[in-house]
Design a protein around this motif. Structure first.
Motif, PDB file in Angstrom:
ATOM      1  N   SER A   1      57.324  86.914  37.427  1.00  0.00           N
ATOM      2  CA  SER A   1      57.156  88.367  37.528  1.00  0.00           C
ATOM      3  C   SER A   1      55.822  88.813  36.943  1.00  0.00           C
ATOM      4  CB  SER A   1      58.305  89.091  36.830  1.00  0.00           C
ATOM      5  OG  SER A   1      59.510  88.908  37.538  1.00  0.00           O
TER       6      SER A   1
ATOM      7  N   ASP B   1      52.972  91.207  38.576  1.00  0.00           N
ATOM      8  CA  ASP B   1      52.260  92.309  37.927  1.00  0.00           C
ATOM      9  C   ASP B   1      50.750  92.151  38.078  1.00  0.00           C
ATOM     10  OD1 ASP B   1      54.590  93.602  37.010  1.00  0.00           O
ATOM     11  OD2 ASP B   1      54.594  92.457  35.129  1.00  0.00           O
TER      12      ASP B   1
ATOM     13  N   THR C   1      59.988  85.990  43.925  1.00  0.00           N
ATOM     14  CA  THR C   1      59.920  86.696  42.642  1.00  0.00           C
ATOM     15  C   THR C   1      58.582  87.409  42.479  1.00  0.00           C
ATOM     16  OG1 THR C   1      61.400  85.061  41.662  1.00  0.00           O
ATOM     17  CG2 THR C   1      60.142  86.436  40.142  1.00  0.00           C
TER      18      THR C   1
ATOM     19  N   GLN D   1      58.300  91.501  42.438  1.00  0.00           N
ATOM     20  CA  GLN D   1      57.755  92.249  41.307  1.00  0.00           C
ATOM     21  C   GLN D   1      56.604  93.141  41.754  1.00  0.00           C
ATOM     22  OE1 GLN D   1      59.014  92.642  38.404  1.00  0.00           O
ATOM     23  NE2 GLN D   1      57.359  93.758  37.413  1.00  0.00           N
TER      24      GLN D   1
ATOM     25  N   TYR E   1      58.099  96.062  43.475  1.00  0.00           N
ATOM     26  CA  TYR E   1      58.716  96.924  42.466  1.00  0.00           C
ATOM     27  C   TYR E   1      57.662  97.812  41.811  1.00  0.00           C
ATOM     28  CZ  TYR E   1      60.887  98.313  38.067  1.00  0.00           C
ATOM     29  OH  TYR E   1      61.347  99.042  37.002  1.00  0.00           O
ATOM     30  N   ARG E   2      56.528  97.209  41.476  1.00  0.00           N
ATOM     31  CA  ARG E   2      55.439  97.985  40.861  1.00  0.00           C
ATOM     32  C   ARG E   2      54.906  99.043  41.827  1.00  0.00           C
ATOM     33  NH1 ARG E   2      52.373  95.886  36.661  1.00  0.00           N
ATOM     34  NH2 ARG E   2      51.364  97.904  36.821  1.00  0.00           N
TER      35      ARG E   2
END
Length: 152
Positions: A24, A28, A134, A138, A141-142
């Motif tokens: 993750s 990012d 993954t 992530q 998601y960001r």
């Protein structure tokens, strides 16, 4: 022919789950380096390209070669892959090394011809596909969090 037994598949899946935080973090980094097109709400195509090559590759080296190719294509004005590529390659090397730990090859045969060599190849691809899910998850998601903050 499926060369991985259920126990080995479970071990790999457990490994991927246990490394979720590390993977993750790379997601990012992708968000920070590549961002997304806020005007059109489009994610960076490089993220989808990485996901596509990882999910469709028949050789693990194809994924490594994709990253190296992207690093080599960039110019000095847009060095995203050059900023992130070594981290990605190090993560892929860890997956390659992990496949050898899960399935050591003590056969004495040329490793690519041995049963262990075939299992390692299949295992590396399974690891890479879990890894990329993954990382991309992530990143997305960001993107979603950023969009929610903009709409708040």
């Amino acid at each position: 022919m499926n060369v991985l037994d259920n126990e080995l598949i479970q071990k790999v899946d457990c490994y991927i789950d246990n490394k979720r935080d590390t993977f993750s973090e790379l997601g990012d980094c992708f968000f920070e380096v590549f961002g997304y097109d806020k005007t059109n709400n489009r994610i960076n195509t490089q993220i989808r390209n990485l996901q596509q090559i990882t999910c469709s590759a028949t050789r693990f080296a194809d994924i490594e070669d994709f990253v190296k190719n992207q690093m080599g294509k960039e110019d000095k004005d847009k060095p995203q892959w050059r900023n992130l590529g070594d981290n990605v390659l190090n993560g892929l090397k860890e997956l390659r090394d992990t496949s050898q730990k899960f399935v050591p090859d003590d056969s004495g045969e040329q490793s690519e011809l041995s049963e262990a060599g075939m299992k390692q190849m299949t295992l590396r691809l399974r690891l890479a596909r879990g890894w990329v899910r993954t990382v991309v998850g992530q990143y997305l998601y960001r993107v979603a969090r950023d969009q929610m903050e903009d709409n708040a």
